[in-house]
Design a protein around this motif. Sequence first.
Motif, PDB file in Angstrom:
ATOM      1  N   ALA A   7      15.158  -8.048  26.438  1.00  0.00           N
ATOM      2  CA  ALA A   7      16.406  -7.421  26.887  1.00  0.00           C
ATOM      3  C   ALA A   7      16.579  -6.049  26.249  1.00  0.00           C
ATOM      4  N   GLU A   8      16.284  -5.930  24.949  1.00  0.00           N
ATOM      5  CA  GLU A   8      16.392  -4.643  24.256  1.00  0.00           C
ATOM      6  C   GLU A   8      15.463  -3.605  24.896  1.00  0.00           C
ATOM      7  N   LEU A   9      14.225  -4.004  25.150  1.00  0.00           N
ATOM      8  CA  LEU A   9      13.248  -3.081  25.737  1.00  0.00           C
ATOM      9  C   LEU A   9      13.628  -2.689  27.163  1.00  0.00           C
ATOM     10  N   GLN A  10      14.221  -3.624  27.908  1.00  0.00           N
ATOM     11  CA  GLN A  10      14.676  -3.292  29.258  1.00  0.00           C
ATOM     12  C   GLN A  10      15.856  -2.323  29.213  1.00  0.00           C
ATOM     13  N   GLN A  11      16.787  -2.569  28.313  1.00  0.00           N
ATOM     14  CA  GLN A  11      17.945  -1.679  28.194  1.00  0.00           C
ATOM     15  C   GLN A  11      17.529  -0.276  27.763  1.00  0.00           C
ATOM     16  N   ALA A  12      16.470  -0.179  26.970  1.00  0.00           N
ATOM     17  CA  ALA A  12      15.961   1.123  26.516  1.00  0.00           C
ATOM     18  C   ALA A  12      15.153   1.834  27.597  1.00  0.00           C
ATOM     19  N   GLY A  13      14.807   1.135  28.682  1.00  0.00           N
ATOM     20  CA  GLY A  13      14.014   1.727  29.756  1.00  0.00           C
ATOM     21  C   GLY A  13      12.517   1.616  29.544  1.00  0.00           C
ATOM     22  N   THR A  14      12.093   0.995  28.456  1.00  0.00           N
ATOM     23  CA  THR A  14      10.671   0.825  28.165  1.00  0.00           C
ATOM     24  C   THR A  14      10.053  -0.243  29.055  1.00  0.00           C
ATOM     25  N   TRP A  15      10.765  -1.363  29.232  1.00  0.00           N
ATOM     26  CA  TRP A  15      10.295  -2.477  30.066  1.00  0.00           C
ATOM     27  C   TRP A  15      11.072  -2.344  31.375  1.00  0.00           C
ATOM     28  N   ARG A  16      10.496  -1.594  32.330  1.00  0.00           N
ATOM     29  CA  ARG A  16      11.246  -1.231  33.540  1.00  0.00           C
ATOM     30  C   ARG A  16      11.440  -2.371  34.512  1.00  0.00           C
ATOM     31  N   HIS A  17      10.442  -3.218  34.671  1.00  0.00           N
ATOM     32  CA  HIS A  17      10.539  -4.334  35.616  1.00  0.00           C
ATOM     33  C   HIS A  17       9.905  -5.563  34.995  1.00  0.00           C
ATOM     34  N   LEU A  18      10.473  -6.722  35.310  1.00  0.00           N
ATOM     35  CA  LEU A  18       9.977  -7.994  34.778  1.00  0.00           C
ATOM     36  C   LEU A  18      10.120  -9.055  35.864  1.00  0.00           C
ATOM     37  N   TRP A  19       8.982  -9.607  36.298  1.00  0.00           N
ATOM     38  CA  TRP A  19       8.980 -10.635  37.334  1.00  0.00           C
ATOM     39  C   TRP A  19       8.234 -11.863  36.841  1.00  0.00           C
ATOM     40  N   ARG A  20       8.806 -13.016  37.068  1.00  0.00           N
ATOM     41  CA  ARG A  20       8.129 -14.284  36.778  1.00  0.00           C
ATOM     42  C   ARG A  20       7.129 -14.569  37.892  1.00  0.00           C
ATOM     43  N   ILE A  21       6.012 -15.179  37.541  1.00  0.00           N
ATOM     44  CA  ILE A  21       5.049 -15.636  38.539  1.00  0.00           C
ATOM     45  C   ILE A  21       5.351 -17.105  38.807  1.00  0.00           C
ATOM     46  N   ALA A  22       5.661 -17.432  40.056  1.00  0.00           N
ATOM     47  CA  ALA A  22       6.080 -18.786  40.412  1.00  0.00           C
ATOM     48  C   ALA A  22       5.033 -19.818  40.001  1.00  0.00           C
ATOM     49  N   GLY A  23       5.511 -20.883  39.367  1.00  0.00           N
ATOM     50  CA  GLY A  23       4.655 -22.001  39.008  1.00  0.00           C
ATOM     51  C   GLY A  23       3.793 -21.787  37.776  1.00  0.00           C
ATOM     52  N   GLN A  24       3.997 -20.674  37.055  1.00  0.00           N
ATOM     53  CA  GLN A  24       3.188 -20.391  35.868  1.00  0.00           C
ATOM     54  C   GLN A  24       4.088 -19.922  34.727  1.00  0.00           C
ATOM     55  N   TYR A  25       3.609 -20.049  33.511  1.00  0.00           N
ATOM     56  CA  TYR A  25       4.313 -19.475  32.364  1.00  0.00           C
ATOM     57  C   TYR A  25       3.718 -18.084  32.175  1.00  0.00           C
ATOM     58  N   SER A  26       4.000 -17.215  33.144  1.00  0.00           N
ATOM     59  CA  SER A  26       3.408 -15.884  33.226  1.00  0.00           C
ATOM     60  C   SER A  26       4.412 -14.921  33.830  1.00  0.00           C
ATOM     61  N   ASN A  27       4.184 -13.630  33.570  1.00  0.00           N
ATOM     62  CA  ASN A  27       5.005 -12.618  34.212  1.00  0.00           C
ATOM     63  C   ASN A  27       4.156 -11.401  34.536  1.00  0.00           C
ATOM     64  N   VAL A  28       4.677 -10.596  35.452  1.00  0.00           N
ATOM     65  CA  VAL A  28       4.127  -9.297  35.780  1.00  0.00           C
ATOM     66  C   VAL A  28       5.234  -8.303  35.474  1.00  0.00           C
ATOM     67  N   SER A  29       4.882  -7.272  34.723  1.00  0.00           N
ATOM     68  CA  SER A  29       5.878  -6.317  34.265  1.00  0.00           C
ATOM     69  C   SER A  29       5.382  -4.889  34.442  1.00  0.00           C
ATOM     70  N   ILE A  30       6.344  -3.961  34.477  1.00  0.00           N
ATOM     71  CA  ILE A  30       6.039  -2.543  34.463  1.00  0.00           C
ATOM     72  C   ILE A  30       6.664  -1.965  33.201  1.00  0.00           C
ATOM     73  N   PHE A  31       5.817  -1.335  32.388  1.00  0.00           N
ATOM     74  CA  PHE A  31       6.270  -0.674  31.167  1.00  0.00           C
ATOM     75  C   PHE A  31       6.178   0.832  31.356  1.00  0.00           C
ATOM     76  N   ASP A  32       7.142   1.545  30.806  1.00  0.00           N
ATOM     77  CA  ASP A  32       7.174   3.006  30.846  1.00  0.00           C
ATOM     78  C   ASP A  32       7.130   3.498  29.408  1.00  0.00           C
ATOM     79  N   VAL A  33       5.945   3.924  28.984  1.00  0.00           N
ATOM     80  CA  VAL A  33       5.720   4.352  27.602  1.00  0.00           C
ATOM     81  C   VAL A  33       4.949   5.670  27.589  1.00  0.00           C
TER      82      VAL A  33
END
Length: 96
Positions: free
Chosen positions: A32-58
């Motif tokens: 949440a902190e990284l998203q609010q700072a704009g570093t972690w721009r997008h966060l999506w869960r992958i259905a049926g897995q303990y996984s995510n796909v994210s976009i980071f801006d660094v």
Amino acid sequence: MLFHVRMDVRLPHDMPEEKAAELKRVEKARAAELQQAGTWRHLWRIAGQYSNVSIFDVRDNDELHAVLSMLPLFPFMQIEVMALLRHPSSIRDGDR
């Protein structure tokens, strides 16, 4: 610089539930902190897995590594990173 990051979490089966719950709580707060700072721009869960796909801006690879390695669940993640560049046919001015 934008990065597409896939994170697959693999907690040990013998990890006590209380420890797993605390790690997840702290991870959620950090995300949440990284998203609010704009570093972690997008966060999506992958259905049926303990996984995510994210976009980071660094700034660069080093900053991405620093951000990822400080995540509480980092020791239990398999991570795949792809650097992203703006496509010349993109109509979105905000993409870089």
